[in-house]
Design an enzyme around this catalytic site. Structure first.
Site, PDB file in Angstrom:
ATOM      1  N   SER A  61       0.861  -1.189   0.000  1.00 25.89           N
ATOM      2  CA  SER A  61       0.000   0.000   0.000  1.00 25.89           C
ATOM      3  C   SER A  61       0.891   1.231   0.000  1.00 25.89           C
ATOM      4  O   SER A  61       2.021   1.185   0.515  1.00 25.89           O
ATOM      5  CB  SER A  61      -0.865   0.010   1.267  1.00 25.89           C
ATOM      6  OG  SER A  61      -1.494   1.270   1.422  1.00 25.89           O
ATOM      7  N   TYR A  67      -0.962  -0.633  10.364  1.00 27.52           N
ATOM      8  CA  TYR A  67      -1.114  -1.002   8.947  1.00 27.52           C
ATOM      9  C   TYR A  67       0.081  -0.468   8.148  1.00 27.52           C
ATOM     10  O   TYR A  67       0.696  -1.194   7.368  1.00 27.52           O
ATOM     11  CB  TYR A  67      -2.425  -0.403   8.432  1.00 27.52           C
ATOM     12  CG  TYR A  67      -2.763  -0.680   6.986  1.00 27.52           C
ATOM     13  CD1 TYR A  67      -3.335  -1.886   6.599  1.00 27.52           C
ATOM     14  CD2 TYR A  67      -2.548   0.285   6.000  1.00 27.52           C
ATOM     15  CE1 TYR A  67      -3.680  -2.128   5.270  1.00 27.52           C
ATOM     16  CE2 TYR A  67      -2.886   0.054   4.672  1.00 27.52           C
ATOM     17  CZ  TYR A  67      -3.452  -1.151   4.312  1.00 27.52           C
ATOM     18  OH  TYR A  67      -3.796  -1.388   3.000  1.00 27.52           O
TER      19      TYR A  67
HETATM   20  N1  NAP Z   1      -8.600  -0.967  -1.710  1.00 22.20           N
HETATM   21  C1  NAP Z   1      -7.612  -0.110  -1.571  1.00 22.20           C
HETATM   22  O1  NAP Z   1      -7.756   1.099  -1.786  1.00 22.20           O
HETATM   23  C2  NAP Z   1      -6.255  -0.601  -1.150  1.00 22.20           C
HETATM   24  C3  NAP Z   1      -5.209   0.333  -1.097  1.00 22.20           C
HETATM   25  C4  NAP Z   1      -3.960  -0.095  -0.739  1.00 22.20           C
HETATM   26  C5  NAP Z   1      -3.733  -1.415  -0.464  1.00 22.20           C
HETATM   27  N2  NAP Z   1      -4.756  -2.325  -0.500  1.00 22.20           N
HETATM   28  C6  NAP Z   1      -4.466  -3.705  -0.197  1.00 22.20           C
HETATM   29  O2  NAP Z   1      -5.055  -4.533  -1.167  1.00 22.20           O
HETATM   30  C7  NAP Z   1      -5.408  -5.782  -0.566  1.00 22.20           C
HETATM   31  C8  NAP Z   1      -6.864  -6.115  -0.888  1.00 22.20           C
HETATM   32  O3  NAP Z   1      -7.672  -5.065  -0.406  1.00 22.20           O
HETATM   33  P1  NAP Z   1      -9.177  -4.862  -0.927  1.00 22.20           P
HETATM   34  O4  NAP Z   1      -9.496  -3.442  -0.692  1.00 22.20           O
HETATM   35  O5  NAP Z   1      -9.296  -5.437  -2.290  1.00 22.20           O
HETATM   36  O6  NAP Z   1      -9.992  -5.745   0.140  1.00 22.20           O
HETATM   37  P2  NAP Z   1     -11.493  -6.320   0.094  1.00 22.20           P
HETATM   38  O7  NAP Z   1     -12.266  -5.693  -1.015  1.00 22.20           O
HETATM   39  O8  NAP Z   1     -11.991  -6.201   1.480  1.00 22.20           O
HETATM   40  O9  NAP Z   1     -11.280  -7.878  -0.250  1.00 22.20           O
HETATM   41  C9  NAP Z   1     -10.544  -8.644   0.628  1.00 22.20           C
HETATM   42  C10 NAP Z   1     -10.508 -10.070   0.130  1.00 22.20           C
HETATM   43  O10 NAP Z   1      -9.626 -10.823   0.969  1.00 22.20           O
HETATM   44  C11 NAP Z   1     -10.358 -11.825   1.683  1.00 22.20           C
HETATM   45  N3  NAP Z   1      -9.809 -11.893   3.037  1.00 22.20           N
HETATM   46  C12 NAP Z   1      -9.781 -10.920   3.960  1.00 22.20           C
HETATM   47  N4  NAP Z   1      -9.193 -11.358   5.078  1.00 22.20           N
HETATM   48  C13 NAP Z   1      -8.830 -12.637   4.849  1.00 22.20           C
HETATM   49  C14 NAP Z   1      -8.186 -13.633   5.619  1.00 22.20           C
HETATM   50  N5  NAP Z   1      -7.785 -13.402   6.882  1.00 22.20           N
HETATM   51  N6  NAP Z   1      -7.956 -14.844   5.069  1.00 22.20           N
HETATM   52  C15 NAP Z   1      -8.364 -15.095   3.795  1.00 22.20           C
HETATM   53  N7  NAP Z   1      -8.992 -14.207   3.023  1.00 22.20           N
HETATM   54  C16 NAP Z   1      -9.220 -12.986   3.547  1.00 22.20           C
HETATM   55  C17 NAP Z   1     -11.824 -11.377   1.618  1.00 22.20           C
HETATM   56  O11 NAP Z   1     -12.742 -12.468   1.728  1.00 22.20           O
HETATM   57  P3  NAP Z   1     -13.291 -12.937   3.192  1.00 22.20           P
HETATM   58  O12 NAP Z   1     -13.669 -11.706   3.929  1.00 22.20           O
HETATM   59  O13 NAP Z   1     -14.433 -13.856   2.877  1.00 22.20           O
HETATM   60  O14 NAP Z   1     -12.171 -13.662   3.849  1.00 22.20           O
HETATM   61  C18 NAP Z   1     -11.857 -10.773   0.223  1.00 22.20           C
HETATM   62  O15 NAP Z   1     -11.906 -11.769  -0.768  1.00 22.20           O
HETATM   63  C19 NAP Z   1      -5.088  -5.647   0.919  1.00 22.20           C
HETATM   64  O16 NAP Z   1      -3.816  -6.158   1.200  1.00 22.20           O
HETATM   65  C20 NAP Z   1      -5.073  -4.138   1.128  1.00 22.20           C
HETATM   66  O17 NAP Z   1      -4.273  -3.764   2.221  1.00 22.20           O
HETATM   67  C21 NAP Z   1      -6.019  -1.925  -0.833  1.00 22.20           C
END
Ligand code: NAP
Length: 302
Positions: A187, A201
């Site tokens: 991130s 984080y």
């Molecule tokens: N979105 C952003 O703006 C952003 C920015 C910077 C970095 N990131 C990074 O990108 C990654 C994904 O973020 P996102 O925003 O796409 O998240 P999201 O939309 O909440 O999706 C998270 C996914 O991971 C799964 N998950 C969560 N916790 C888990 C666990 N303990 N074990 C197995 N599966 C798990 C969830 O399914 P379940 O809940 O069913 O487990 C879901 O499929 C993360 O590392 C986040 O820090 C995101």
């Protein structure tokens, strides 16, 4: 997709003909026997055909886009998440689209479940894995002075310990593939302060950024490349909740040279590129995907 994931065994895909692409990938980096190598075509450099991949957290958000991108480019993808019903729905949708995607329930913050996950992957993919995408991450937005020990443990276990251990578990499989590739989803919060509470984080993501560099150096000898994407604000369910806060989206847009948040496909396309033979000389890099947010200083004045 006729070149790899040809048979189903115990609900898993078995890779049968992955050696062609693996050999082509090797050919781009192994200069020792150039006279005997098959020519590397432009098509094979821009394809994931014949490769096996694990994407953690593929049912929503960025992970979902990565699963689809890799599968559409020809990879056999395995994914996991905690919600079984949602996982089964996604698997069904992917089957209907003709993608080679399989998966199982796994909470990546559990050591035991991680070990079971890699046992499954090893048996599904015949002991070889080309691509490991450490996507799962979580955040508890709270001021540092109010963070409890339990909250600290959840964020660190999910964001640092889980991907670190996944790399350890994946190492023999990546090595056995002859051409392995790890991509972390970090991130921009691991590079700069984002104006919202989240020191744990940020610390975990910063550690992932450094881990990227260490593994790139340690495992280059095994032809394993390690890179990291560092997204800014991307339109996923947790972030869209933030946009509901008054002024948040306006402030983000005003600080972002491209004047908008990102789309999940804008992250998944970079991840896919980093996995391709076309990126065979890229390792140890942390690439921000943030519309220019982290290179901007002043808000636009004219
Ligand atoms: N979105 C952003 O703006 C952003 C920015 C910077 C970095 N990131 C990074 O990108 C990654 C994904 O973020 P996102 O925003 O796409 O998240 P999201 O939309 O909440 O999706 C998270 C996914 O991971 C799964 N998950 C969560 N916790 C888990 C666990 N303990 N074990 C197995 N599966 C798990 C969830 O399914 P379940 O809940 O069913 O487990 C879901 O499929 C993360 O590392 C986040 O820090 C995101």
């Amino acid at each position: 997709m006729d070149n790899s994931c040809a048979t189903l065994q115990e609900g898993c895909l078995v890779v049968q003909q992955q050696n062609t692409t693996a050999a082509a990938t090797m050919a781009t980096v192994d200069h020792s026997s150039s006279s005997t190598k098959a020519p590397v075509t432009r098509n094979s450099r821009w394809s994931l055909a014949g490769m096996t991949a694990l994407v953690t957290g593929g049912t929503r958000g960025i992970g979902h886009a990565i699963v689809e991108e890799l599968a559409e480019l020809g990879a056999c993808v395995y994914t996991c998440s905690r919600n079984e019903q949602e996982l089964n729905e996604r698997l069904e949708e992917w089957r209907a689209k003709g993608f080679d995607v399989t998966g199982s329930v796994c909470d990546v913050s559990s050591v035991t479940e991680r070990e079971q996950l890699f046992q499954r992957i090893s048996s599904c993919f015949g002991g070889k894995l080309h691509i490991l995408i450490n996507n799962v991450g979580t955040n508890i937005r709270r001021a540092t002075e109010n963070y409890t020990a339990e909250q600290y443990s959840i964020v660190m276990a999910t964001n640092l310990e889980a991907p670190y251990h996944a790399c350890q578990l994946a190492y023999p499989l990546l090595k056995a593939s002859g051409s392995g590739c790890i991509v972390f989803n970090s991130s921009v919060a691991g590079l700069v302060h984002l104006g919202t509470p989240g020191s744990v984080y940020g610390a975990a993501k910063g550690a992932i950024n450094q881990l990227t560099k260490n593994l790139a150096c340690e495992w280059a000898k095994d032809n394993i490349r390690t890179n990291c994407v560092a997204p800014g604000y991307i339109k996923t369910p947790p972030v869209e909740k933030l946009f509901e806060r008054k002024n948040f989206l306006d402030r983000l847009v005003s600080r972002t040279p491209l004047r908008r948040p990102g789309e999940t496909e804008e992250v998944s396309s970079l991840v896919a590129y980093l996995c391709m033979p076309a990126a065979s000389y890229i390792t140890g890099q942390i690439i921000a995907i943030d519309g220019g947010l982290t290179v901007n200083c002043f808000e636009r004045v004219v």
